[in-house]
Enzyme design. Structure first.
Site, PDB file in Angstrom:
ATOM      1  N   CYS A 128       0.870  -1.187   0.000  1.00 47.89           N
ATOM      2  CA  CYS A 128       0.000   0.000   0.000  1.00 47.89           C
ATOM      3  C   CYS A 128       0.905   1.234   0.000  1.00 47.89           C
ATOM      4  O   CYS A 128       2.080   1.151  -0.375  1.00 47.89           O
ATOM      5  CB  CYS A 128      -0.978  -0.021   1.172  1.00 47.89           C
ATOM      6  SG  CYS A 128      -0.210   0.004   2.803  1.00 47.89           S
ATOM      7  N   ARG A 171      -3.334  -0.622   5.409  1.00 49.26           N
ATOM      8  CA  ARG A 171      -3.922  -1.705   4.611  1.00 49.26           C
ATOM      9  C   ARG A 171      -2.999  -2.907   4.447  1.00 49.26           C
ATOM     10  O   ARG A 171      -3.417  -4.049   4.686  1.00 49.26           O
ATOM     11  CB  ARG A 171      -4.312  -1.167   3.220  1.00 49.26           C
ATOM     12  CG  ARG A 171      -5.442  -0.167   3.273  1.00 49.26           C
ATOM     13  CD  ARG A 171      -5.564   0.592   1.968  1.00 49.26           C
ATOM     14  NE  ARG A 171      -4.443   1.507   1.781  1.00 49.26           N
ATOM     15  CZ  ARG A 171      -4.249   2.233   0.698  1.00 49.26           C
ATOM     16  NH1 ARG A 171      -5.093   2.126  -0.326  1.00 49.26           N
ATOM     17  NH2 ARG A 171      -3.218   3.059   0.626  1.00 49.26           N
ATOM     18  N   ASP A 194      -7.887   3.801   0.834  1.00 53.38           N
ATOM     19  CA  ASP A 194      -7.014   4.282   1.901  1.00 53.38           C
ATOM     20  C   ASP A 194      -7.861   4.774   3.087  1.00 53.38           C
ATOM     21  O   ASP A 194      -8.640   5.713   2.944  1.00 53.38           O
ATOM     22  CB  ASP A 194      -6.186   5.452   1.321  1.00 53.38           C
ATOM     23  CG  ASP A 194      -5.167   5.985   2.300  1.00 53.38           C
ATOM     24  OD1 ASP A 194      -5.200   5.582   3.475  1.00 53.38           O
ATOM     25  OD2 ASP A 194      -4.339   6.808   1.862  1.00 53.38           O
TER      26      ASP A 194
END
Ligand code: 4NP
Length: 163
Positions: free
Chosen positions: A9, A15, A129
């Site tokens: 990420c 994440r 996100d």
């Protein structure tokens, strides 16, 4: 020879460490830890050395996963030698990785949700996100990831005849 999986990420604090922790737990539960290795990294390096975001740790803990020991790092050139699957959480990170990818990379570089087989053409193929969002964003993210790691493990087992 193990199958090596890298989740990517932006910051490697929300994440991808969540995906790393959940996938590792499922690999361990399937007794495949000697055959599949797992790591995560960020395309950005601002949080290198840091533990996962407290909100990501908390939501993972509430589902029974401890990700507190993970440490952020940035993607590096050798990752393209070391990993068979490099899975990006969103398109921005995928484009960044495609730009770094050596032309002779033989592995799978793609979007995590797509490669895990959990999205159809009509759904969003990104894990969004959650960093600037609230707790509900972290809930949404871990739900998506939880579903996708199951699909990914099945795919890898099928492709490599692991069970
Ligand atoms: P991640 O979330 O990419 O899921 O780890 C983010 C973490 C930090 C920032 C952005 C996204 N940041 O801008 O610092």
């Amino acid at each position: 020879m193990s199958v090596n999986v890298l989740f990517v990420c932006l910051g490697n604090i929300c994440r991808s460490p969540t995906a790393h922790g959940l996938f590792q737990a499922k690999v361990n539960a399937a007794n495949l830890h000697h055959k599949i290795t797992v790591d995560s990294a960020g395309t950005g390096g601002w949080h290198s050395g840091a533990a996962p975001d407290k909100r990501a740790q908390k939501i993972a803990q509430s589902r029974g996963y401890d990700i507190s020991h993970l440490q952020a790092r940035q993607v590096k050139p050798s990752d393209f030698n070391d990993f068979d699957y490099i899975l990006a959480m969103d398109n921005e990170n995928l484009i960044n990785l495609q730009q770094q990818k050596p032309s002779d990379y033989k592995g799978v570089l793609g979007l995590f949700l797509v490669e895990a087989g959990v999205v159809s053409g009509t759904e969003s193929s990104e894990v969004p996100d959650p960093y600037y969002g609230g707790e509900e964003h972290f809930e949404y993210v871990i739900d998506l990831i939880d579903q996708a790691v199951d699909g990914l493990l099945q795919r890898i087992c099928d492709e490599h005849r692991l069970n």
